[in-house]
Design an enzyme around this catalytic site. Structure first.
Site, mmCIF file in Angstrom:
data_model
loop_
_atom_site.group_PDB
_atom_site.id
_atom_site.type_symbol
_atom_site.label_atom_id
_atom_site.label_comp_id
_atom_site.label_asym_id
_atom_site.label_seq_id
_atom_site.Cartn_x
_atom_site.Cartn_y
_atom_site.Cartn_z
ATOM 1 N N HIS A 48 81.033 33.213 40.489
ATOM 2 C CA HIS A 48 80.199 32.442 39.470
ATOM 3 C C HIS A 48 79.333 33.531 38.402
ATOM 4 O O HIS A 48 78.260 33.650 38.827
ATOM 5 C CB HIS A 48 79.380 31.595 40.183
ATOM 6 C CG HIS A 48 78.735 30.502 39.407
ATOM 7 N ND1 HIS A 48 77.526 30.657 38.604
ATOM 8 C CD2 HIS A 48 79.044 29.233 39.151
ATOM 9 C CE1 HIS A 48 77.227 29.511 38.031
ATOM 10 N NE2 HIS A 48 78.292 28.704 38.548
ATOM 11 N N ILE A 54 76.037 34.462 36.497
ATOM 12 C CA ILE A 54 74.736 33.514 36.253
ATOM 13 C C ILE A 54 74.313 32.776 37.973
ATOM 14 O O ILE A 54 75.355 32.286 38.564
ATOM 15 C CB ILE A 54 74.996 32.354 35.475
ATOM 16 C CG1 ILE A 54 75.422 33.198 34.159
ATOM 17 C CG2 ILE A 54 74.028 31.273 35.454
ATOM 18 C CD1 ILE A 54 76.118 31.949 33.106
ATOM 19 N N GLY A 57 73.290 26.526 39.024
ATOM 20 C CA GLY A 57 72.177 25.697 38.864
ATOM 21 C C GLY A 57 72.079 24.910 40.243
ATOM 22 O O GLY A 57 70.895 24.724 40.589
ATOM 23 N N VAL A 58 73.057 24.653 41.022
ATOM 24 C CA VAL A 58 72.641 23.846 42.287
ATOM 25 C C VAL A 58 71.899 24.829 43.097
ATOM 26 O O VAL A 58 71.232 24.105 44.068
ATOM 27 C CB VAL A 58 74.018 23.297 42.652
ATOM 28 C CG1 VAL A 58 74.822 22.213 41.921
ATOM 29 C CG2 VAL A 58 74.938 24.531 43.193
ATOM 30 N N GLU A 62 68.558 24.155 44.910
ATOM 31 C CA GLU A 62 68.146 24.312 46.195
ATOM 32 C C GLU A 62 67.027 25.320 46.551
ATOM 33 O O GLU A 62 66.154 24.873 47.354
ATOM 34 C CB GLU A 62 69.130 24.841 46.854
ATOM 35 C CG GLU A 62 69.194 25.016 48.386
ATOM 36 C CD GLU A 62 68.808 23.762 49.258
ATOM 37 O OE1 GLU A 62 68.209 24.092 50.503
ATOM 38 O OE2 GLU A 62 69.315 22.527 48.950
#
Length: 146
Positions: A48, A54, A57-58, A62
């Protein structure tokens, strides 16, 4: 203000899913500010994205959720009670990603307890890098007694 041992004593999560590194400010049942250091050595950067890593986003969400739950667990002083209370995510609202986070960044996460209604607890969260907002969210958790 805290080290990893304090985090581990207040969070049910364990490696590789601890996504908060340090607590830097706290007021019981009001707010908690934490830091997440982004390192290129973290395993998700292999996929990723290898050419442009990067922070997912998830995982940023979290990190914000863990900061909110830390606020709750740290606010409870009774260790016996802590073992019988669990907080589960029940909702995320108004998520806005404004900028990405990259390896080498240090994310400051601010979690503010907005209100509690029965077993539901509502938080306003902000994540910043160099004092610039990169993400905002409203998080809802449910308190479960076991």
């Amino acid at each position: 203000m805290s080290d990893i041992n304090e985090l581990l004593s207040n969070l049910p999560h364990r490696y590789p899913f601890i996504l908060v590194d340090r607590i830097i400010a706290f007021k019981k049942f009001t707010f908690l500010n934490a830091i997440k250091n982004i390192s290129i050595n973290e395993p998700y950067f292999q996929g990723h994205f290898p050419q442009n890593p990067i922070y997912p986003g998830v995982l940023l969400l979290e990190s914000m959720i863990q900061t909110s739950v830390l606020l709750l667990y740290k606010s409870i002083n009774n260790k016996k009670l802590k073992k019988n209370i669990f907080y589960y995510l029940t909702g995320i609202d108004k998520v806005r990603f404004k900028k990405p986070a990259f390896p080498g960044d240090q994310i400051m996460i601010e979690s503010n307890l907005e209100k509690q209604k029965n077993s539901l607890i509502f938080f306003n969260n902000t994540a910043k890098i160099n004092n610039k907002i990169i993400c905002q969210s409203k998080i809802i958790c449910m308190k479960i007694l076991k």
